[in-house]
Design an enzyme around this catalytic site. Structure first.
Site, mmCIF file in Angstrom:
data_model
loop_
_atom_site.group_PDB
_atom_site.id
_atom_site.type_symbol
_atom_site.label_atom_id
_atom_site.label_comp_id
_atom_site.label_asym_id
_atom_site.label_seq_id
_atom_site.Cartn_x
_atom_site.Cartn_y
_atom_site.Cartn_z
ATOM 1 N N GLU A 36 1.908 7.515 -1.544
ATOM 2 C CA GLU A 36 0.983 8.648 -1.589
ATOM 3 C C GLU A 36 -0.127 8.313 -0.586
ATOM 4 O OE1 GLU A 36 -1.764 10.804 -4.928
ATOM 5 O OE2 GLU A 36 -0.298 9.333 -5.617
ATOM 6 N N ARG A 263 6.719 -4.257 -11.121
ATOM 7 C CA ARG A 263 5.770 -4.262 -10.017
ATOM 8 C C ARG A 263 5.275 -5.681 -9.769
ATOM 9 N NH1 ARG A 263 2.445 -0.370 -10.319
ATOM 10 N NH2 ARG A 263 0.572 -1.249 -9.440
ATOM 11 N N LYS A 273 -4.688 0.650 -5.881
ATOM 12 C CA LYS A 273 -5.516 1.318 -4.880
ATOM 13 C C LYS A 273 -6.877 1.712 -5.443
ATOM 14 C CE LYS A 273 -2.054 4.003 -3.724
ATOM 15 N NZ LYS A 273 -1.171 5.008 -3.135
HETATM 16 P P1 ATP Z 1 -1.445 1.977 -7.007
HETATM 17 O O1 ATP Z 1 -1.065 1.546 -8.395
HETATM 18 O O2 ATP Z 1 -1.960 0.886 -6.161
HETATM 19 O O3 ATP Z 1 -2.307 3.199 -6.969
HETATM 20 P P2 ATP Z 1 0.789 3.651 -6.517
HETATM 21 O O4 ATP Z 1 2.017 3.341 -7.253
HETATM 22 O O5 ATP Z 1 0.006 4.776 -7.013
HETATM 23 O O6 ATP Z 1 -0.066 2.343 -6.335
HETATM 24 P P3 ATP Z 1 2.107 4.821 -4.306
HETATM 25 O O7 ATP Z 1 1.585 5.129 -2.965
HETATM 26 O O8 ATP Z 1 2.493 5.928 -5.194
HETATM 27 O O9 ATP Z 1 1.026 3.912 -5.001
HETATM 28 O O10 ATP Z 1 3.285 3.767 -4.203
HETATM 29 C C1 ATP Z 1 4.345 3.839 -3.306
HETATM 30 C C2 ATP Z 1 5.459 2.999 -3.829
HETATM 31 O O11 ATP Z 1 5.060 1.643 -3.958
HETATM 32 C C3 ATP Z 1 5.942 3.449 -5.192
HETATM 33 O O12 ATP Z 1 7.361 3.479 -5.180
HETATM 34 C C4 ATP Z 1 5.422 2.394 -6.116
HETATM 35 O O13 ATP Z 1 6.255 2.243 -7.235
HETATM 36 C C5 ATP Z 1 5.409 1.156 -5.230
HETATM 37 N N1 ATP Z 1 4.408 0.200 -5.699
HETATM 38 C C6 ATP Z 1 3.101 0.427 -5.902
HETATM 39 N N2 ATP Z 1 2.489 -0.678 -6.376
HETATM 40 C C7 ATP Z 1 3.441 -1.635 -6.475
HETATM 41 C C8 ATP Z 1 3.452 -3.003 -6.910
HETATM 42 N N3 ATP Z 1 2.347 -3.607 -7.341
HETATM 43 N N4 ATP Z 1 4.630 -3.674 -6.862
HETATM 44 C C9 ATP Z 1 5.739 -3.076 -6.420
HETATM 45 N N5 ATP Z 1 5.807 -1.811 -6.010
HETATM 46 C C10 ATP Z 1 4.675 -1.085 -6.025
HETATM 47 MG MG MG Z 2 1.807 6.519 -7.317
#
Ligand code: ATP
Ligand code: MG
Length: 560
Positions: A36, A263, A273
């Site tokens: 995102e 994760r 984030k």
């Molecule tokens: P955050 O929790 O930091 O806001 P998010 O999941 O909202 O992260 P996205 O931009 O939606 O951020 O994530 C893109 C991809 O990265 C998704 O498929 C998500 O599952 C993966 N992802 C995010 N954080 C992790 C993590 N700590 N370990 C592994 N994969 C991750």
């Molecule tokens: Mg997300």
């Protein structure tokens, strides 16, 4: 490392993919990385990138898409799109032509939404958001049907079209799927598919005033792109029945399979984030690319090579169970990489002047130094030597402690790549601080040994006083003092490490470092690994970041 030592798949996801290929389920594997664009990528994302792009690389002719999940116009910015692309490329991956935006599917998504309405599987609901929440029920209690649930198809279509046409205010109505308010899975209790937001979108502008929700957009985007395996983190496991519901109830062109993995959580930092944004906004760090941040841009600026990040992701593997990864492992992977390739140089971080009284005034010479003693193919260089040099303040003790083998009054040490020197005199200022040492050198000791066979116990680094360059050096430590900064509900900022950054402003480095460029890695002998800071360095005033110290704590952790 895609395979185990015995040649089997390295993890359960790769095992599933190997099996799907073996039984001919797919001709071509397609994965995607779906960020995102609402923040910078962090080391957790690197795990997902390495997994998705890694699987594509290992299963030619597979491919991995980069898809921006840009369905929320209020939080997304073009700046993030560019930084995310740069980060994925820097990690060593390439999406080729396969760059997508969920917003490109807005028209198709809208069409599918109308199809659900026509099938009696979606309805316009006029309950305000808090009412929708309140009637959703709990894990133990079923939800209550919305009073708008039984609207006719014709009325729903009419209202939905008018939502799209901009007739209604933000928040006044939503489109919901009509599934089951008594479902054991809360995600199936008539989830919201569309909301009204009179907000410009970074790509579609003012074309839309209704925006689709993530849960609706994601499976459809995957299906439209022909994704075969949709890999996401564990928190989406409860959403999978809904993901599958959309695929089953719409005439989508493919049936992707969602698979969840744990994760990455990393000690002494945070990987979210939202929390990283808090650190930036509250000024605890200098920005998203502060070298202490676990963002890709931060660790790049810190001097972590992409190979080290990929190696780290390989080492931690992919599993179904959440765990906290020891940050020492990441640092170990960084050191392993840097040890291989960092050019060895000399830099004095806390300079103490040494005057070599028996070295002729006005004379200087060029001495030969190895760029990497274990890798002779990396060559050698000339370094200047003359009557005045700088050594590290720590390498001198007026009253040497028991196991201190470096310079002290009356004692002789070896200067790396130069001569033995012996300390004759200590010069202090009025306050008693040592400002200079007077030493004598032995011209016969060039090459590291004395013809008479006498030994010295210590070898220290140094730079020529006249020809060394001035530099700022920044030493970094972990951002938090606690391995789990928020354990027990603590506020994130309560365990910030006050010593996470030390700025040394009058360091002296050997002259060759004036030509250092971004992307080069150096080992300042005995001090650690360093790189040029690409942002704050100025001509004649370079800034170097310490990427890592030389002391590896991982082997110890592993052995204990
Ligand atoms: P955050 O929790 O930091 O806001 P998010 O999941 O909202 O992260 P996205 O931009 O939606 O951020 O994530 C893109 C991809 O990265 C998704 O498929 C998500 O599952 C993966 N992802 C995010 N954080 C992790 C993590 N700590 N370990 C592994 N994969 C991750
Ligand atoms: Mg997300």
């Amino acid at each position: 490392m895609s395979q185990t030592e015995l040649g089997g798949p390295a993890d359960f996801i790769r095992a599933i993919i190997a099996e799907d290929l073996a039984r001919g389920k797919h001709e071509q594997i397609v994965t995607r990385f779906p960020p995102e664009p609402n923040g910078y990528l962090h080391i957790g994302h690197a795990k997902s990138i390495c997994l998705n792009f890694g699987i594509a690389k290992e299963n030619t002719p597979a491919r991995c898409h980069l898809r921006f999940d840009d369905t929320n116009p209020t939080k997304e910015e073009q700046e993030y799109v560019e930084s995310i692309k740069e980060d994925v490329r820097w990690l060593g991956f390439d999406w080729g032509e396969h760059l997508y935006f969920a917003s490109d599917y807005f028209a198709q998504l809208y069409d599918y939404a109308e199809q659900l309405i026509s099938q009696g599987k979606a309805y316009v609901c006029d309950l305000p958001a808090d009412q929708i929440r309140a009637t959703r029920g709990t894990l133990t209690e079923p939800g209550q049907n919305s009073p708008y649930r039984e609207r006719s198809v014709a009325e729903n279509l009419d209202l939905f079209r008018r939502m799209r046409a901009g007739e209604f205010a933000d928040g006044s109505r939503v489109l919901r799927a009509k599934i089951d308010m008594a479902s054991g899975n809360l995600n199936l209790r008539d989830p919201v598919l569309y909301r009204i937001m009179h907000t410009s979108h970074h790509r579609s502008g003012d074309q839309w005033c209704i925006y689709p929700m993530y849960d609706f957009t994601h499976p459809i985007s995957d299906a439209l792109e022909g994704v075969t395996h949709s890999l996401c983190t564990l928190e989406f496991a409860d959403h999978r029945p809904l993901y599958d519901w959309f695929l089953a109830n719409l005439p989508v062109p493919a049936q992707p399979r969602q698979i969840e993995f744990a994760r990455l959580n990393l000690g002494y930092t945070v990987v979210s984030k939202r929390k990283l944004l808090q650190l930036v906004n509250e000024g605890h760090v200098a920005g998203w690319d502060d070298p202490r941040m676990p963002t890709i841009s931060g660790i790049r600026r810190r001097g972590y090579p992409p190979e080290a990040i990929r190696g780290f992701c390989d080492r931690i593997g992919v599993a179904k169970k959440e765990s906290l990864v020891d940050v020492a492992l990441l640092e170990h992977c960084v050191r392993e990489e840097l040890n291989q390739r960092a050019l060895r140089v000399m830099g004095v971080l806390n300079p103490l002047k040494v005057v070599i009284s028996n070295y002729p005034e006005g004379q200087s010479e060029e001495l030969t130094a190895q760029n990497h003693p274990q890798q002779p193919e990396l060559g050698q260089r000339q370094i200047p030597f003359s009557r005045e040099i700088f050594i590290e303040r720590d390498d001198f003790m007026e009253e040497p402690a028991k196991k201190f083998f470096r310079l002290a009054p009356g004692r002789e040490v070896r200067l790396r790549y130069a001569y033995f020197i012996k300390c004759d005199e200590v010069i202090k200022d009025a306050s008693g601080e040592i400002v200079e040492l007077r030493c004598t050198y032995d011209p016969q000791t060039l090459g590291g040994s004395a013809p008479d066979g006498r030994k010295v116990k210590g070898t220290i680094h140094w730079v020529d006083a006249a020809r060394s360059i001035e530099a700022e050096v920044r030493l970094y430590d972990r951002l938090f003092t606690e391995e789990s900064p928020e354990k027990g509900g603590r506020d994130l900022t309560s365990s910030l490490n006050p010593d996470s950054l030390t700025v040394l402003s009058d360091c002296r480095l050997e002259p060759g470092l004036a030509e250092a460029t971004t992307g080069q890695h150096f080992q300042f002998e005995r001090q650690g690994y360093f790189c040029l800071d690409p942002k704050d360095s100025r001509p004649g005033r370079p800034v170097f970041n310490r990427s890592a110290t030389l002391r590896d704590t991982w082997e110890k952790v592993k052995g204990s």
